[in-house]
Design a protein around this motif. Structure first.
Motif, mmCIF file in Angstrom:
data_model
loop_
_atom_site.group_PDB
_atom_site.id
_atom_site.type_symbol
_atom_site.label_atom_id
_atom_site.label_comp_id
_atom_site.label_asym_id
_atom_site.label_seq_id
_atom_site.Cartn_x
_atom_site.Cartn_y
_atom_site.Cartn_z
ATOM 1 N N ARG A 195 -8.845 -0.330 0.314
ATOM 2 C CA ARG A 195 -10.245 -0.033 0.633
ATOM 3 C C ARG A 195 -10.397 1.364 1.245
ATOM 4 O O ARG A 195 -11.314 1.618 2.032
ATOM 5 C CB ARG A 195 -10.817 -1.100 1.568
ATOM 6 N N TRP A 196 -9.534 2.276 0.855
ATOM 7 C CA TRP A 196 -9.519 3.619 1.424
ATOM 8 C C TRP A 196 -10.837 4.342 1.211
ATOM 9 O O TRP A 196 -11.300 5.100 2.058
ATOM 10 C CB TRP A 196 -8.367 4.414 0.829
ATOM 11 N N SER A 197 -11.478 4.097 0.081
ATOM 12 C CA SER A 197 -12.743 4.762 -0.231
ATOM 13 C C SER A 197 -13.942 4.048 0.378
ATOM 14 O O SER A 197 -15.075 4.522 0.258
ATOM 15 C CB SER A 197 -12.933 4.823 -1.751
ATOM 16 N N LEU B 271 -8.010 10.128 -2.096
ATOM 17 C CA LEU B 271 -6.692 10.547 -1.608
ATOM 18 C C LEU B 271 -6.304 11.908 -2.169
ATOM 19 O O LEU B 271 -5.820 12.778 -1.430
ATOM 20 C CB LEU B 271 -5.643 9.496 -1.978
ATOM 21 N N SER C 57 -5.061 0.801 2.205
ATOM 22 C CA SER C 57 -4.928 1.369 0.859
ATOM 23 C C SER C 57 -5.943 0.821 -0.134
ATOM 24 O O SER C 57 -6.539 1.569 -0.912
ATOM 25 C CB SER C 57 -3.513 1.127 0.318
ATOM 26 N N HIS D 182 -13.517 -2.154 -1.418
ATOM 27 C CA HIS D 182 -12.249 -2.855 -1.638
ATOM 28 C C HIS D 182 -11.953 -2.972 -3.132
ATOM 29 O O HIS D 182 -12.784 -3.420 -3.914
ATOM 30 C CB HIS D 182 -12.300 -4.247 -1.012
ATOM 31 N N GLY E 214 0.823 -1.197 0.000
ATOM 32 C CA GLY E 214 0.000 0.000 0.000
ATOM 33 C C GLY E 214 0.854 1.241 0.000
ATOM 34 O O GLY E 214 2.088 1.183 -0.072
ATOM 35 N N ASN F 293 -10.424 5.166 -4.734
ATOM 36 C CA ASN F 293 -9.346 5.349 -3.762
ATOM 37 C C ASN F 293 -8.450 6.519 -4.147
ATOM 38 O O ASN F 293 -8.086 7.353 -3.305
ATOM 39 C CB ASN F 293 -8.508 4.062 -3.656
ATOM 40 N N PRO G 55 -2.937 6.023 3.574
ATOM 41 C CA PRO G 55 -3.874 4.966 3.936
ATOM 42 C C PRO G 55 -3.248 3.660 4.430
ATOM 43 O O PRO G 55 -3.933 2.835 5.025
ATOM 44 C CB PRO G 55 -4.667 4.739 2.651
ATOM 45 N N TYR H 152 -2.450 2.921 -6.825
ATOM 46 C CA TYR H 152 -2.057 4.331 -6.750
ATOM 47 C C TYR H 152 -0.914 4.683 -7.705
ATOM 48 O O TYR H 152 -0.409 5.811 -7.670
ATOM 49 C CB TYR H 152 -1.647 4.667 -5.313
ATOM 50 N N ASP I 152 -11.487 -0.666 -5.421
ATOM 51 C CA ASP I 152 -11.968 0.376 -6.347
ATOM 52 C C ASP I 152 -10.855 1.404 -6.505
ATOM 53 O O ASP I 152 -10.815 2.431 -5.810
ATOM 54 C CB ASP I 152 -13.243 1.015 -5.800
ATOM 55 N N ASP I 153 -9.955 1.143 -7.452
ATOM 56 C CA ASP I 153 -8.767 1.984 -7.606
ATOM 57 C C ASP I 153 -9.120 3.446 -7.849
ATOM 58 O O ASP I 153 -8.521 4.349 -7.258
ATOM 59 C CB ASP I 153 -7.904 1.474 -8.753
#
Length: 214
Positions: free
Chosen positions: A92-94, A107, A90, A97, A76, A103, A86, A159, A99-100
């Protein structure tokens, strides 16, 4: 027959990365497979407080369920301005899980007012290998860089489109200009990335596993 090594992931790009390592390092006697190539089993949720704990838990589960040597990675992005978050959250930050896009968008929104000189951070990868004899090995790799202000590039995932590695940044104090990890070629990324730095530490162990193939 070669030794089968399970990579505890369904991420095709991670699988390709590990297979490239086997070729570039001339590691013979190992057949790398992913989770989609073995019978399904109950996978424990990633509830560890560290990358190392999550990687080891996944490797233990994979080895126990399949009887194969298992390599697992947990990775992450740690952002300095967010006190290391995150981090293990990382993926599942949004709140969803894997969803790049969500996320990345979240960020970037959180860093909108953060000046260039404070947008530092690091990709972190912990890799764990567990073998059927119960042996456990855990290593860690880090890749420093800065968070860009907008996504660029199509070669990566997660990311990668907003991470400008220190090695590729345009020179100048505090800049976030330069190519992102998603703009690097596979060979360039393999030479620099956090996961590659962790995997490099496992090369002697992988060679040993390969030598066990009959």
């Amino acid at each position: 027959m070669p030794t089968t090594l399970l990579l505890a992931s369904r991420n095709a790009k991670k699988l390709a990365e590990l297979r490239r390592l086997m070729v570039t390092e001339a590691i013979e006697g190992i057949d790398v497979v992913g989770l989609d190539e073995v019978p399904p089993f109950d996978e424990a949720p990633e509830t560890g407080e560290t990358f190392e704990a999550n990687a080891l838990a996944k490797a233990v589960d994979g080895c126990a369920a399949t009887g194969l040597a298992c390599l697992a990675d947990d990775s992450g992005l740690e952002v300095d301005a967010l006190r290391g978050m995150p981090g293990v959250l990382s993926a599942r930050w949004s709140g969803r899980h894997g969803d790049d896009q969500a996320n990345v968008d979240l960020l970037l929104g959180q860093l909108t007012d953060v000046p260039d000189e404070r947008r530092g951070g690091a990709f972190v990868s912990a890799c764990a290998v567990v073998t059927p004899d119960g042996a456990q090995t855990v290593v860690r790799g880090e890749w420093r860089g800065r968070v860009a202000r907008a996504p660029l590039g199509d070669n990566g995932f997660g990311y990668d489109p907003i991470f400008v590695p220190d090695e590729d940044a345009d020179r100048g104090a505090g800049t976030v200009a330069g190519r992102t990890a998603a703009q690097l070629s596979a060979a360039e990324k393999d030479a620099l990335s956090h996961r590659s730095r962790a995997l490099e530490q496992l090369i002697p162990l992988l060679r040993e596993l390969g030598s066990l193939g009959g």
